[in-house]
Motif scaffolding. Structure first.
Motif, PDB file in Angstrom:
ATOM      1  N   VAL A 194       0.620  -0.758  -0.536  1.00 51.99           N
ATOM      2  CA  VAL A 194       0.045   0.386   0.238  1.00 51.99           C
ATOM      3  C   VAL A 194       0.612   1.529  -0.145  1.00 51.99           C
ATOM      4  N   HIS A 195       2.023   0.875   0.805  1.00 51.31           N
ATOM      5  CA  HIS A 195       3.122   2.232   1.092  1.00 51.31           C
ATOM      6  C   HIS A 195       3.354   2.831  -0.301  1.00 51.31           C
ATOM      7  N   GLN A 196       3.833   1.556  -1.130  1.00 52.09           N
ATOM      8  CA  GLN A 196       4.200   1.666  -2.269  1.00 52.09           C
ATOM      9  C   GLN A 196       3.616   2.543  -3.364  1.00 52.09           C
ATOM     10  N   HIS A 197       2.914   1.862  -3.402  1.00 50.28           N
ATOM     11  CA  HIS A 197       1.128   1.800  -4.607  1.00 50.28           C
ATOM     12  C   HIS A 197       0.416   3.411  -4.114  1.00 50.28           C
ATOM     13  N   LEU A 198       0.603   4.624  -2.758  1.00 48.55           N
ATOM     14  CA  LEU A 198       0.148   5.242  -2.194  1.00 48.55           C
ATOM     15  C   LEU A 198       1.640   6.445  -3.004  1.00 48.55           C
ATOM     16  N   LEU A 199       2.678   6.330  -2.755  1.00 46.98           N
ATOM     17  CA  LEU A 199       3.888   7.387  -3.137  1.00 46.98           C
ATOM     18  C   LEU A 199       4.641   6.924  -4.422  1.00 46.98           C
ATOM     19  N   GLN A 200       3.466   5.817  -5.395  1.00 48.73           N
ATOM     20  CA  GLN A 200       3.946   6.051  -7.239  1.00 48.73           C
ATOM     21  C   GLN A 200       3.966   7.647  -7.641  1.00 48.73           C
ATOM     22  N   GLY A 201       4.937   7.474  -8.244  1.00 48.85           N
ATOM     23  CA  GLY A 201       5.305   8.577  -9.018  1.00 48.85           C
ATOM     24  C   GLY A 201       5.805   9.441  -8.697  1.00 48.85           C
ATOM     25  N   PHE A 202       6.255   9.525  -7.071  1.00 50.67           N
ATOM     26  CA  PHE A 202       7.748  10.352  -6.406  1.00 50.67           C
ATOM     27  C   PHE A 202       8.677   9.936  -6.085  1.00 50.67           C
ATOM     28  N   ALA A 218      12.706   9.764  -4.677  1.00 52.46           N
ATOM     29  CA  ALA A 218      13.130   9.876  -3.669  1.00 52.46           C
ATOM     30  C   ALA A 218      13.122  11.233  -2.745  1.00 52.46           C
ATOM     31  N   ASP A 219      13.772  11.858  -3.280  1.00 55.79           N
ATOM     32  CA  ASP A 219      13.804  12.783  -2.855  1.00 55.79           C
ATOM     33  C   ASP A 219      12.285  13.892  -2.621  1.00 55.79           C
ATOM     34  N   GLU A 220      11.308  13.470  -3.073  1.00 53.08           N
ATOM     35  CA  GLU A 220      10.096  14.227  -3.027  1.00 53.08           C
ATOM     36  C   GLU A 220      10.198  13.775  -1.687  1.00 53.08           C
ATOM     37  N   VAL A 221       9.924  12.436  -1.844  1.00 50.79           N
ATOM     38  CA  VAL A 221       9.337  11.685   0.029  1.00 50.79           C
ATOM     39  C   VAL A 221      10.046  11.884   0.902  1.00 50.79           C
ATOM     40  N   ALA A 222      11.986  11.934   0.310  1.00 56.62           N
ATOM     41  CA  ALA A 222      12.202  13.168   2.014  1.00 56.62           C
ATOM     42  C   ALA A 222      11.902  14.063   1.677  1.00 56.62           C
ATOM     43  N   ILE A 223      11.641  14.992   1.047  1.00 52.94           N
ATOM     44  CA  ILE A 223      10.945  16.172   1.301  1.00 52.94           C
ATOM     45  C   ILE A 223       9.463  16.329   2.210  1.00 52.94           C
TER      46      ILE A 223
END
Length: 161
Positions: free
Chosen positions: A114-122, A124-129
């Motif tokens: 679920v985590h991977q699916h919800l953050l799909q398209g982001f 690694a830098d965007e997720v860290a921000i």
């Protein structure tokens, strides 16, 4: 989505959190777990076996009596065991059974999907921000709720009067 964009940031964050949890709930349905049960098991996994019931309740963010009902159900399902704490006879520690450990792997796998699916398209830098911004908001809420920001809410009340 138009309605969502019209909401305040706080409301958007609350809606996103509810949506995220609903997505994980849907992923847990085949495992036969209620939200209360999978949340308790995930927190136990993160805190580590031997965690006390009161510590788990604090981390889940619920009162101990509410958690006790959930733990009773998990114990009846043979997913956890509870033992008296050596240091404090009133306290009880929580441990996974073998069956609980197997189920925990499935919970973690589904949660990760679920985590991977919800953050799909982001990136690694965007997720860290995003994680950094969320951490700052969380820190600011602690400042307010623990009273470390004197006058913060008093100023807002003065403006609204």
């Amino acid at each position: 989505m138009d309605e969502f964009e019209q909401m305040s940031l706080g409301m958007q964050l609350a809606m996103m959190t509810r949506g995220w949890r609903a997505a994980v709930d849907k992923a847990m349905e085949p495992l036969g777990l209620t939200q209360a049960r999978w949340v308790a098991l995930l927190h136990l996994s993160r805190l580590g076996e031997g965690t006390t019931q009161s510590c788990l309740a604090q981390h889940v963010g619920i009162e101990l009596p509410s958690l006790m009902r959930t733990l009773d159900c998990l114990e009846k399902q043979d997913l956890i065991t509870r033992h008296r704490c050596d240091n404090d006879r009133r306290a009880r520690t929580i441990h996974f059974t073998d069956e609980g450990r197997v189920l925990m792997q499935a919970i973690q796998g589904r949660s990760h999907e679920v985590h991977q699916h919800l953050l799909q398209g982001f990136s690694a830098d965007e997720v860290a921000i995003l994680e950094g911004m969320i951490a700052r908001i969380a820190s600011n809420t602690v400042d307010i709720t623990q009273g470390d920001t004197p006058g913060c809410c008093d100023k807002a009340e003065e403006r609204s009067s």
